[in-house]
Design a protein around this motif. Structure first.
Motif, PDB file in Angstrom:
ATOM      1  N   LYS A  26       1.047  -0.963   0.001  1.00  0.00           N
ATOM      2  CA  LYS A  26      -0.065  -0.117   0.154  1.00  0.00           C
ATOM      3  C   LYS A  26       1.026   1.048  -0.324  1.00  0.00           C
ATOM      4  CE  LYS A  26      -4.021  -2.799   2.154  1.00  0.00           C
ATOM      5  NZ  LYS A  26      -4.322  -2.529   3.365  1.00  0.00           N
ATOM      6  N   GLY A  27       0.366   2.282   0.223  1.00  0.00           N
ATOM      7  CA  GLY A  27       1.431   3.486   0.165  1.00  0.00           C
ATOM      8  C   GLY A  27       1.562   4.133  -1.168  1.00  0.00           C
ATOM      9  N   ASP A  28       3.193   4.228  -0.334  1.00  0.00           N
ATOM     10  CA  ASP A  28       4.062   4.442  -2.189  1.00  0.00           C
ATOM     11  C   ASP A  28       4.883   3.284  -2.532  1.00  0.00           C
ATOM     12  OD1 ASP A  28       3.515   7.624  -1.334  1.00  0.00           O
ATOM     13  OD2 ASP A  28       5.748   7.564   0.178  1.00  0.00           O
ATOM     14  N   CYS A  29       4.397   2.374  -2.188  1.00  0.00           N
ATOM     15  CA  CYS A  29       4.882   1.326  -2.741  1.00  0.00           C
ATOM     16  C   CYS A  29       3.698   0.107  -3.539  1.00  0.00           C
ATOM     17  CB  CYS A  29       5.015  -0.255  -1.462  1.00  0.00           C
ATOM     18  SG  CYS A  29       6.578   0.419  -0.600  1.00  0.00           S
ATOM     19  N   LYS A  30       2.501   1.291  -3.404  1.00  0.00           N
ATOM     20  CA  LYS A  30       1.292   0.306  -4.261  1.00  0.00           C
ATOM     21  C   LYS A  30       1.592  -0.377  -5.559  1.00  0.00           C
ATOM     22  CE  LYS A  30      -3.980   0.892  -5.837  1.00  0.00           C
ATOM     23  NZ  LYS A  30      -4.377  -0.551  -5.306  1.00  0.00           N
ATOM     24  N   GLY A  31       1.009  -1.717  -5.747  1.00  0.00           N
ATOM     25  CA  GLY A  31       2.031  -1.710  -7.579  1.00  0.00           C
ATOM     26  C   GLY A  31       2.614  -2.809  -7.754  1.00  0.00           C
ATOM     27  N   TYR A  32       3.873  -2.570  -5.976  1.00  0.00           N
ATOM     28  CA  TYR A  32       4.654  -3.516  -5.976  1.00  0.00           C
ATOM     29  C   TYR A  32       3.462  -4.545  -4.719  1.00  0.00           C
ATOM     30  CZ  TYR A  32       8.246  -0.795  -6.795  1.00  0.00           C
ATOM     31  OH  TYR A  32       9.316   0.561  -7.783  1.00  0.00           O
ATOM     32  N   TRP A  33       4.051  -6.346  -5.027  1.00  0.00           N
ATOM     33  CA  TRP A  33       3.960  -7.059  -4.571  1.00  0.00           C
ATOM     34  C   TRP A  33       4.645  -8.076  -3.066  1.00  0.00           C
ATOM     35  CZ3 TRP A  33      -1.759  -9.120  -4.837  1.00  0.00           C
ATOM     36  CH2 TRP A  33      -2.540  -8.573  -5.515  1.00  0.00           C
ATOM     37  N   ARG A  34       3.850  -8.093  -2.468  1.00  0.00           N
ATOM     38  CA  ARG A  34       4.788  -9.404  -1.439  1.00  0.00           C
ATOM     39  C   ARG A  34       5.221 -10.557  -1.539  1.00  0.00           C
ATOM     40  NH1 ARG A  34       2.563 -11.663   2.335  1.00  0.00           N
ATOM     41  NH2 ARG A  34       2.047 -10.735   3.923  1.00  0.00           N
ATOM     42  N   LEU A  35       6.067 -11.217  -1.187  1.00  0.00           N
ATOM     43  CA  LEU A  35       5.546 -13.091  -0.856  1.00  0.00           C
ATOM     44  C   LEU A  35       6.398 -13.849   0.005  1.00  0.00           C
ATOM     45  CD1 LEU A  35       4.320 -16.088  -1.788  1.00  0.00           C
ATOM     46  CD2 LEU A  35       6.207 -16.132  -3.635  1.00  0.00           C
ATOM     47  N   HIS A  36       6.093 -14.459   0.807  1.00  0.00           N
ATOM     48  CA  HIS A  36       7.144 -14.021   2.094  1.00  0.00           C
ATOM     49  C   HIS A  36       7.446 -15.959   1.842  1.00  0.00           C
ATOM     50  CE1 HIS A  36       7.073 -11.817   5.634  1.00  0.00           C
ATOM     51  NE2 HIS A  36       5.524 -11.256   5.010  1.00  0.00           N
ATOM     52  N   VAL A  37       9.364 -16.040   1.750  1.00  0.00           N
ATOM     53  CA  VAL A  37       9.741 -17.108   1.198  1.00  0.00           C
ATOM     54  C   VAL A  37      10.207 -18.319   2.460  1.00  0.00           C
ATOM     55  CG1 VAL A  37       9.518 -16.478  -1.345  1.00  0.00           C
ATOM     56  CG2 VAL A  37      11.605 -16.144   0.342  1.00  0.00           C
ATOM     57  N   PRO A  38      10.757 -19.277   2.654  1.00  0.00           N
ATOM     58  CA  PRO A  38      11.180 -20.314   3.265  1.00  0.00           C
ATOM     59  C   PRO A  38      12.636 -18.608   4.026  1.00  0.00           C
ATOM     60  CG  PRO A  38      10.644 -21.593   1.793  1.00  0.00           C
ATOM     61  CD  PRO A  38      10.489 -20.470   1.568  1.00  0.00           C
ATOM     62  N   HIS A  39      12.889 -19.003   5.420  1.00  0.00           N
ATOM     63  CA  HIS A  39      13.875 -18.831   5.873  1.00  0.00           C
ATOM     64  C   HIS A  39      13.821 -17.241   5.914  1.00  0.00           C
ATOM     65  CE1 HIS A  39      15.689 -23.098   4.921  1.00  0.00           C
ATOM     66  NE2 HIS A  39      15.477 -22.582   3.468  1.00  0.00           N
ATOM     67  N   SER A  40      12.722 -16.923   6.005  1.00  0.00           N
ATOM     68  CA  SER A  40      12.603 -15.995   6.992  1.00  0.00           C
ATOM     69  C   SER A  40      13.007 -14.380   5.751  1.00  0.00           C
ATOM     70  CB  SER A  40      13.558 -15.147   8.734  1.00  0.00           C
ATOM     71  OG  SER A  40      12.788 -16.506   8.857  1.00  0.00           O
ATOM     72  N   HIS A  41      12.958 -15.025   4.603  1.00  0.00           N
ATOM     73  CA  HIS A  41      12.781 -13.807   3.600  1.00  0.00           C
ATOM     74  C   HIS A  41      11.476 -13.751   2.786  1.00  0.00           C
ATOM     75  CE1 HIS A  41      17.276 -15.231   3.878  1.00  0.00           C
ATOM     76  NE2 HIS A  41      17.260 -13.958   3.299  1.00  0.00           N
ATOM     77  N   VAL A  42      11.691 -12.408   1.757  1.00  0.00           N
ATOM     78  CA  VAL A  42      10.997 -11.911   0.785  1.00  0.00           C
ATOM     79  C   VAL A  42      11.168 -11.500   0.004  1.00  0.00           C
ATOM     80  CG1 VAL A  42       8.934  -9.709   1.229  1.00  0.00           C
ATOM     81  CG2 VAL A  42      10.003 -10.618   2.764  1.00  0.00           C
ATOM     82  N   VAL A  43       9.327 -12.056  -1.205  1.00  0.00           N
ATOM     83  CA  VAL A  43      10.402 -11.867  -2.346  1.00  0.00           C
ATOM     84  C   VAL A  43       9.399  -9.909  -3.064  1.00  0.00           C
ATOM     85  CG1 VAL A  43      10.357 -12.512  -4.868  1.00  0.00           C
ATOM     86  CG2 VAL A  43      10.815 -13.870  -3.375  1.00  0.00           C
ATOM     87  N   ILE A  44      10.029  -9.473  -3.343  1.00  0.00           N
ATOM     88  CA  ILE A  44       9.414  -8.212  -3.505  1.00  0.00           C
ATOM     89  C   ILE A  44       9.430  -8.381  -5.702  1.00  0.00           C
ATOM     90  CG2 ILE A  44       9.546  -5.955  -4.380  1.00  0.00           C
ATOM     91  CD1 ILE A  44       9.298  -7.003  -0.767  1.00  0.00           C
ATOM     92  N   TYR A  45       8.040  -8.517  -5.743  1.00  0.00           N
ATOM     93  CA  TYR A  45       7.453  -8.432  -7.815  1.00  0.00           C
ATOM     94  C   TYR A  45       6.424  -7.655  -7.688  1.00  0.00           C
ATOM     95  CZ  TYR A  45       3.497 -11.609  -6.381  1.00  0.00           C
ATOM     96  OH  TYR A  45       2.393 -11.806  -5.138  1.00  0.00           O
ATOM     97  N   MET A  46       6.886  -7.383  -9.435  1.00  0.00           N
ATOM     98  CA  MET A  46       5.437  -6.764  -9.719  1.00  0.00           C
ATOM     99  C   MET A  46       4.546  -7.757 -10.523  1.00  0.00           C
ATOM    100  SD  MET A  46       7.670  -3.561 -11.049  1.00  0.00           S
ATOM    101  CE  MET A  46       6.034  -2.448 -11.419  1.00  0.00           C
ATOM    102  N   ILE A  47       3.464  -7.641 -11.461  1.00  0.00           N
ATOM    103  CA  ILE A  47       2.896  -7.937 -12.335  1.00  0.00           C
ATOM    104  C   ILE A  47       2.478  -7.432 -13.101  1.00  0.00           C
ATOM    105  CG2 ILE A  47       0.250  -9.028 -12.467  1.00  0.00           C
ATOM    106  CD1 ILE A  47      -0.097  -9.683  -9.377  1.00  0.00           C
ATOM    107  N   ILE A  48       2.737  -8.441 -14.243  1.00  0.00           N
ATOM    108  CA  ILE A  48       3.300  -7.256 -15.582  1.00  0.00           C
ATOM    109  C   ILE A  48       2.435  -7.584 -16.453  1.00  0.00           C
ATOM    110  CG2 ILE A  48       5.062  -7.223 -17.344  1.00  0.00           C
ATOM    111  CD1 ILE A  48       5.901  -5.707 -15.024  1.00  0.00           C
ATOM    112  N   GLY A  49       1.868  -6.895 -17.450  1.00  0.00           N
ATOM    113  CA  GLY A  49       1.356  -7.583 -18.567  1.00  0.00           C
ATOM    114  C   GLY A  49      -0.249  -7.548 -18.203  1.00  0.00           C
ATOM    115  N   LYS A  50      -0.986  -7.375 -19.541  1.00  0.00           N
ATOM    116  CA  LYS A  50      -2.544  -7.593 -19.782  1.00  0.00           C
ATOM    117  C   LYS A  50      -3.212  -8.982 -18.972  1.00  0.00           C
ATOM    118  CE  LYS A  50      -2.314  -3.210 -20.470  1.00  0.00           C
ATOM    119  NZ  LYS A  50      -2.885  -1.625 -22.096  1.00  0.00           N
ATOM    120  N   LYS A  51      -3.728  -8.653 -19.143  1.00  0.00           N
ATOM    121  CA  LYS A  51      -4.646 -10.022 -19.218  1.00  0.00           C
ATOM    122  C   LYS A  51      -5.201 -10.963 -21.045  1.00  0.00           C
ATOM    123  CE  LYS A  51      -8.123  -9.937 -14.958  1.00  0.00           C
ATOM    124  NZ  LYS A  51      -9.581 -10.040 -15.221  1.00  0.00           N
TER     125      LYS A  51
END
Length: 95
Positions: A47-72
């Motif tokens: 949310k906020g200034d980071c809108k458009g970015y997504w996060r995924l929690h992964v093993p070993h206490s890490h986070v993946v930052i990603y964006m969704i690209i393209g159109k349906k």
């Protein structure tokens, strides 16, 4: 399809002892289930200034930052970075 940035690739190469479990989680959550909510994939849009970015929690206490690209119907995840949860909290609270 998943696109991965050079910085995320570099992280995985530097951390071979944890990269396999992280990559497996990414494949499940950001390829097979990108637009399907399942309990084992802890992901959401930021949310906020980071809108458009997504996060995924992964093993070993890490986070993946990603964006969704393209159109349906041709949307996919572009992984921007992989970081520790501590680094993630500093990154998301930077503004």
């Amino acid at each position: 399809m998943i696109e991965i940035s050079k910085s995320a690739e570099a992280f995985l190469k530097k951390n071979p002892q944890i990269s396999e479990s992280i990559v497996n989680k990414i494949k499940i959550c950001l390829d097979q289930y990108l637009f399907i909510n399942i309990n084992s994939c802890n992901k959401h849009e930021l949310k906020g200034d980071c809108k458009g970015y997504w996060r995924l929690h992964v093993p070993h206490s890490h986070v993946v930052i990603y964006m969704i690209i393209g159109k349906k119907p041709d949307r996919y995840a572009k992984i921007l970075d992989i970081m520790s949860e501590e680094q993630y909290h500093k990154w998301v609270n930077r503004s």
